[in-house]
Design a protein around this motif. Structure first.
Motif, PDB file in Angstrom:
ATOM      1  N   ASP A   1       1.686   6.116 -22.087  1.00 16.50           N
ATOM      2  CA  ASP A   1       2.384   5.333 -23.106  1.00 16.50           C
ATOM      3  C   ASP A   1       3.619   6.133 -23.492  1.00 16.50           C
ATOM      4  O   ASP A   1       3.515   7.145 -24.186  1.00 16.50           O
ATOM      5  CB  ASP A   1       1.443   5.128 -24.298  1.00 16.50           C
ATOM      6  CG  ASP A   1       2.187   4.841 -25.581  1.00 16.50           C
ATOM      7  OD1 ASP A   1       2.957   3.872 -25.597  1.00 16.50           O
ATOM      8  OD2 ASP A   1       2.002   5.591 -26.564  1.00 16.50           O
TER       9      ASP A   1
ATOM     10  N   GLY B   1       5.409  -3.581 -20.741  1.00 14.08           N
ATOM     11  CA  GLY B   1       5.577  -3.042 -22.093  1.00 14.08           C
ATOM     12  C   GLY B   1       6.551  -3.808 -22.944  1.00 14.08           C
ATOM     13  O   GLY B   1       6.901  -4.956 -22.667  1.00 14.08           O
TER      14      GLY B   1
ATOM     15  N   HIS C   1       4.437   1.030 -20.703  1.00 12.83           N
ATOM     16  CA  HIS C   1       3.058   1.383 -20.400  1.00 12.83           C
ATOM     17  C   HIS C   1       2.980   1.570 -18.889  1.00 12.83           C
ATOM     18  O   HIS C   1       2.953   0.596 -18.125  1.00 12.83           O
ATOM     19  CB  HIS C   1       2.099   0.288 -20.882  1.00 12.83           C
ATOM     20  CG  HIS C   1       2.050   0.155 -22.370  1.00 12.83           C
ATOM     21  ND1 HIS C   1       1.595   1.166 -23.191  1.00 12.83           N
ATOM     22  CD2 HIS C   1       2.410  -0.858 -23.191  1.00 12.83           C
ATOM     23  CE1 HIS C   1       1.674   0.784 -24.450  1.00 12.83           C
ATOM     24  NE2 HIS C   1       2.165  -0.440 -24.483  1.00 12.83           N
TER      25      HIS C   1
ATOM     26  N   THR D   1      -4.133  -4.769 -19.675  1.00  9.34           N
ATOM     27  CA  THR D   1      -4.900  -3.550 -19.946  1.00  9.34           C
ATOM     28  C   THR D   1      -6.336  -3.692 -19.468  1.00  9.34           C
ATOM     29  O   THR D   1      -6.882  -2.805 -18.804  1.00  9.34           O
ATOM     30  CB  THR D   1      -4.884  -3.225 -21.451  1.00  9.34           C
ATOM     31  OG1 THR D   1      -3.536  -3.007 -21.871  1.00  9.34           O
ATOM     32  CG2 THR D   1      -5.701  -1.978 -21.737  1.00  9.34           C
TER      33      THR D   1
ATOM     34  N   LYS E   1      -3.314   6.327 -17.376  1.00  5.92           N
ATOM     35  CA  LYS E   1      -2.552   5.506 -18.304  1.00  5.92           C
ATOM     36  C   LYS E   1      -1.592   6.364 -19.118  1.00  5.92           C
ATOM     37  O   LYS E   1      -1.992   7.380 -19.677  1.00  5.92           O
ATOM     38  CB  LYS E   1      -3.497   4.760 -19.254  1.00  5.92           C
ATOM     39  CG  LYS E   1      -4.534   3.897 -18.533  1.00  5.92           C
ATOM     40  CD  LYS E   1      -5.496   3.246 -19.504  1.00  5.92           C
ATOM     41  CE  LYS E   1      -4.838   2.163 -20.311  1.00  5.92           C
ATOM     42  NZ  LYS E   1      -4.418   1.000 -19.500  1.00  5.92           N
TER      43      LYS E   1
END
Length: 508
Positions: free
Chosen positions: A382, A421, A429, A369, A380
């Motif tokens: 998620d 992830g 991610h 990150t 980004k």
């Protein structure tokens, strides 16, 4: 408000000292006139509740930390921060705000990623940082009760001295508050072992918008009487009440922790490795993470790091086991690794021999990150979906951007599309580093990505929440009837809409 304007917030551009106001990026949002503007009389009343040291008023320097999120993506215009020390003070504050129709933003450690914990306009910030006491701990059952403002890492360290641990672990654990973790239903790195907060939280104490204190601080593992109201507040992002206390089941701290890294040639092999880990490692498996080589290259670009393996591979798998018998667990992990290599699932593998090597292996995964944040810009996401679709999402996005002319050529704005992830819970991610902010890239990513995720029966937000960043796109994950019911809950519990307005639920 245009789609491209709304989505500017998922762009994290580094190197900016002055953070633009949220409302400058979201020009379609207007302050709702139903909310009262603060007066000196209001401030005096709040001072009578929390005292002179319990508030910050019209001091721009001191207010900045509460008006701006930690990633410098969002900035509000609050002129007042209140720092209550007791649940009764929170109750008195909300009762007055509800009567006066003063908008409120609850705030914990302010480590969120979707703008849920910072104001948009002049809402009053109610910070829980002053409520940071451990209330009780039962070392027989492992049940901890604490104030919502306790920092996650502090709780974990306190429990560690007694042989226990918190059941969640986050990169932001040194700053985030346990109340904020509940409010956002934080997931973290070891959900595969310890489950979600919906399962480990036994009770909560929360203050409703009208000041009513909801005392549901149960320490019972089993209570089959009535609706399980605490579940409404877990993941509600401070929109229906302010969580002030928690009761949570904590596991014993493992005495034996082992970490391994595998290099594999395909995502199909990542899945095979995961399936076999659940068979061979089962009760001691505490984490199963992955990252692709594209993400690894970004990490190496910004870190002076030695390669853990002699060769590089398309995918890497990080496995952690946690148990009570060092020799037994180490033998199981070594056997698993040997089987993976014998069967051709893993091309290489390393088991950490000491804590230093474990930190090196985890350091890459946890450092992705930060490394991506050092790129000129990065989009980004998620998201969650069936495990079998995780890499398909990365490939589809890469192909879509290439077809749209944004990737694959020397002058293309997109640098790469990378994925990493939590394979154990289907959480990807997806990161798209770019040379600069480019409206073409946003228009290509969205709504394409959300539509793709929706077709897989996935979620547009796996663990970061909705806030203001994703609330308008809730329909990609929830049906119209479900959203309608959510709005009903909100209107019943907060009829004046004072708690965290403009966020979480769609405003149109």
């Amino acid at each position: 408000m245009t789609r491209s304007t709304l989505n500017t917030f998922r762009l994290y551009a580094t190197g900016k000292k002055t953070v633009p106001l949220t409302v400058e990026k979201y020009p379609g949002f207007q302050r709702d006139d139903k909310y009262k503007k603060l007066t000196s009389t209001d401030v005096d009343y709040f001072r009578s509740i929390v005292g002179d040291t319990g508030l910050i008023y019209q001091n721009e320097d001191d207010l900045e930390a509460f008006n701006t999120d930690w990633m410098n993506k969002f900035r509000g215009q609050s002129q007042l921060v209140l720092k209550p020390k007791t649940t009764q003070q929170v109750s008195d504050i909300l009762k007055y705000c509800n009567e006066q129709k003063i908008a409120v933003v609850p705030q914990g450690g302010n480590t969120g990623l979707v703008g849920g914990s910072v104001p948009l306009f002049d809402e009053v910030v109610v910070s829980l940082q002053g409520m940071n006491q451990i209330r009780s701990f039962d070392d027989v059952s492992g049940i901890l009760t604490a104030d919502a403002g306790c920092v996650l890492e502090s709780l974990d360290n306190w429990l560690g001295e007694k042989g226990f641990m918190m059941p969640l672990d986050l990169g932001a654990k040194g700053s985030c508050h346990i109340g904020g973790n509940l409010a956002t239903n934080a997931g973290g790195l070891r959900l595969v072992r310890y489950g979600s907060l919906h399962g480990t939280v036994l009770g909560i104490e929360a203050v409703l918008p009208d000041g009513t204190i909801l005392d549901s601080m149960s320490t019972l593992r089993k209570d089959n009487t009535g609706y399980d109201l605490k579940q409404l507040f877990i993941g509600s992002e401070g929109t229906i009440g302010i969580i002030t206390g928690i009761s949570i089941l904590t596991p014993r701290r493992p005495s034996a922790i082992h970490v391994a890294l595998l290099g594999v040639d395909s995502f199909e092999d990542v899945q095979k490795a995961f399936k076999q880990s659940r068979i061979q490692l089962s009760e001691i498996l505490s984490a199963f993470e992955y990252y692709d080589n594209n993400a690894f290259q970004i990490f190496k670009k910004h870190n002076d790091a030695r390669s853990i393996m002699d060769n590089e591979y398309p995918f890497y798998v990080l496995i952690e086991t946690s148990g009570s018998n060092k020799d037994h667990d180490e033998e199981k992990l070594n056997t698993y690794l040997e089987d993976m290599m014998t069967d051709g699932i893993a091309q290489d593998g390393v088991v950490a021999q000491d804590e230093s090597q474990s930190k090196r292996i985890w350091g890459v995964r946890e450092g992705l990150t930060e490394a991506l944040g050092k790129e000129p810009a990065v989009y980004k996401y998620d998201i969650s979906m069936p495990v079998s679709k995780i890499n398909d999402c990365v490939l589809e996005m890469r192909d879509h951007l290439e077809q749209g002319g944004a990737f694959g050529k020397p002058d293309s704005p997109v640098i790469d599309v990378v994925g990493y992830g939590h394979v154990g819970d289907g959480n990807l991610h997806l990161n798209i580093p770019a040379k600069s902010a480019d409206p073409r890239v946003l228009e290509l990513i969205e709504p394409f990505l959300f539509e793709w995720v929706s077709k897989q029966k996935g979620s547009i937000s796996a663990e970061h929440g909705l806030g203001i960043s994703k609330n308008q796109y809730l329909s990609y994950s929830k049906s119209e009837s479900m959203i309608k019911l959510m709005k009903t809950f909100k209107s019943v519990l907060d009829p004046n809409g004072i708690l965290n307005p403009y966020k979480y639920l769609p405003t149109k």
